[in-house]
Design a protein around this motif. Structure first.
Motif, PDB file in Angstrom:
ATOM      1  N   GLY A   1       8.958  11.268 -18.972  1.00  0.00           N
ATOM      2  CA  GLY A   1       9.810  10.312 -18.011  1.00  0.00           C
ATOM      3  C   GLY A   1       9.367   8.807 -18.334  1.00  0.00           C
TER       4      GLY A   1
ATOM      5  N   MET B   1      10.033   4.755 -10.738  1.00  0.00           N
ATOM      6  CA  MET B   1      10.503   5.839 -11.927  1.00  0.00           C
ATOM      7  C   MET B   1      11.916   6.044 -10.544  1.00  0.00           C
ATOM      8  SD  MET B   1       9.045   6.728 -14.463  1.00  0.00           S
ATOM      9  CE  MET B   1       9.928   8.305 -14.673  1.00  0.00           C
TER      10      MET B   1
ATOM     11  N   TRP C   1      14.514  10.912 -17.309  1.00  0.00           N
ATOM     12  CA  TRP C   1      13.217  12.172 -17.353  1.00  0.00           C
ATOM     13  C   TRP C   1      14.547  12.904 -18.512  1.00  0.00           C
ATOM     14  CZ3 TRP C   1       8.945  13.046 -15.710  1.00  0.00           C
ATOM     15  CH2 TRP C   1       8.155  12.333 -14.443  1.00  0.00           C
TER      16      TRP C   1
ATOM     17  N   LEU D   1       8.578   5.197 -18.609  1.00  0.00           N
ATOM     18  CA  LEU D   1       7.804   4.199 -17.811  1.00  0.00           C
ATOM     19  C   LEU D   1       8.685   2.970 -17.601  1.00  0.00           C
ATOM     20  CD1 LEU D   1       6.345   4.782 -15.368  1.00  0.00           C
ATOM     21  CD2 LEU D   1       3.994   4.647 -16.311  1.00  0.00           C
TER      22      LEU D   1
ATOM     23  N   GLY E   1      12.855   5.011 -16.288  1.00  0.00           N
ATOM     24  CA  GLY E   1      13.709   6.199 -15.075  1.00  0.00           C
ATOM     25  C   GLY E   1      14.107   7.160 -15.190  1.00  0.00           C
TER      26      GLY E   1
END
Lengths: 231, 231
Positions: free
Chosen positions: B56, B12, B84, B58, B82
């Motif tokens: 988020g 992330m 959100w 992934l 990455g």
């Protein structure tokens, strides 16, 4: 003009965002705010600036605008009394994203960058900044959706209704008209004055609007809302 | 697939916003995040929903879109690993402002509304939310400015460059191309496929782009940046 803190609190609480902030946060803001007069045409900040503070409109009307590479100007929004603005640069440390200019004589409350930083140590104030930014994000998504998905006619109706609600101030009531010139409205929609004139003429013919000098009155808000697909 | 917290933290942190959050905040987020798989075409949430959490990406690719009254669809942005998203509704309690749909098979991290509320008691996390929202506000202002002030050709160049930077993920480096179909790109710009095709043909003729199936490669990024007036 001198203003008592009680008077400022009452004046600024016409704005729904400010009014729903906890009283302690509103008082903390006003405790450090300083009144600054603005002349017509005076710049509060310009795109690219790094200086300045966080501002609240006490009186007057301000224009948030941007200028293209070819000199064309677009009005992103209009700030009326009760609105707070300028937080983005103070929060992310990047430059001012646009110009803010006084369209009328007026007064702003100024919270300096240093005081803003101190306020951000308060959890309630930081929460308040998130809801202010959420309101901006929703307003901006709405504008983008309008340009992507909707006809010019629908966009004119929607922009007028948004303006009558105090633009992005989220006012509780829709007023029965707006103080805006045709040129300004065209600059808000990113269309030519000719294109706008054609649409306004349609709304006048249908009995929804009456056009004045520097103002547009709503004769039939229900019809306007219908044209805006807001029913 | 099982992921260790260390692996999630590394994955992330390709996102500049997440990477610059204090480590304690990133760990607090990942401590409550649960991995949820997504099938192609699966909806994460729809406009008007009140439920759901903070997400988020992934793996995979998600589309943020809106649909007009006449069924026309516009793509507001593309979310890659990455990123959100979904904080606005959790912060202001209003409904979801748009649809988010998986364009590819993938996985998202989910932080429930209750956990998000607990995270918001942390000053560092609340500060993080303000910078995430600032990035959105800046990205959205940029899109509005483009539609108001710039030619279709300039907008095509600017949208390609923004996409190559991971759209609104603020990636550090511009990639040498983008994975996007012509239809998707037209939906991002709110123009017809015909209008877009004309502009893409121009860039190919000038040697700036090469068109592939579902991807567009940058042959001359300097020229593209010049056309985008980003020099």
């Amino acid at each position: 003009m001198a203003h008592s803190k009680t008077e400022l609190l009452k004046k600024m609480s016409v704005n729904p965002w400010f009014a729903t902030l906890p009283l302690a946060e509103r008082k903390a803001m006003l405790a450090v705010a300083v009144v600054q007069p603005l002349a017509v045409g005076e710049s509060v900040y310009r795109k690219g600036d790094v200086s300045g503070g966080f501002y609240g409109v006490l009186s007057g009307l301000l224009r948030v605008s941007a200028t293209g590479e070819d000199g064309r100007e677009g009005i992103l929004s209009v700030l009326e009394p009760g609105n707070w603005f300028g937080e983005t640069t103070l929060l992310d440390g990047q430059t001012r994203p646009h110009d803010v200019t006084a369209m009328q004589e007026g007064e702003v409350l100024v919270i300096t960058a240093a005081d803003f930083k101190r306020l951000m140590r308060r959890l309630g104030f930081a929460h308040g900044m998130t809801t202010l930014l959420c309101a901006r994000v929703r307003g901006l998504y709405g504008l983008i959706e309008d340009t992507m998905l909707r006809s010019t006619r629908m966009r004119v109706a929607r922009r007028l209704i948004t303006l009558a609600k105090g633009d992005m101030t989220m006012a509780a009531q829709t007023r029965q008209g707006v103080q805006v010139s045709h040129e300004e409205l065209a600059m808000m929609l990113g269309v030519t004055r000719q294109t706008l004139a054609k649409e306004l003429k349609y709304f006048v013919r249908e009995g929804a609007l009456a056009l004045g000098y520097g103002h547009i009155d709503f004769l039939d808000t229900a019809l306007l809302r219908h044209e805006a697909a807001l029913d």
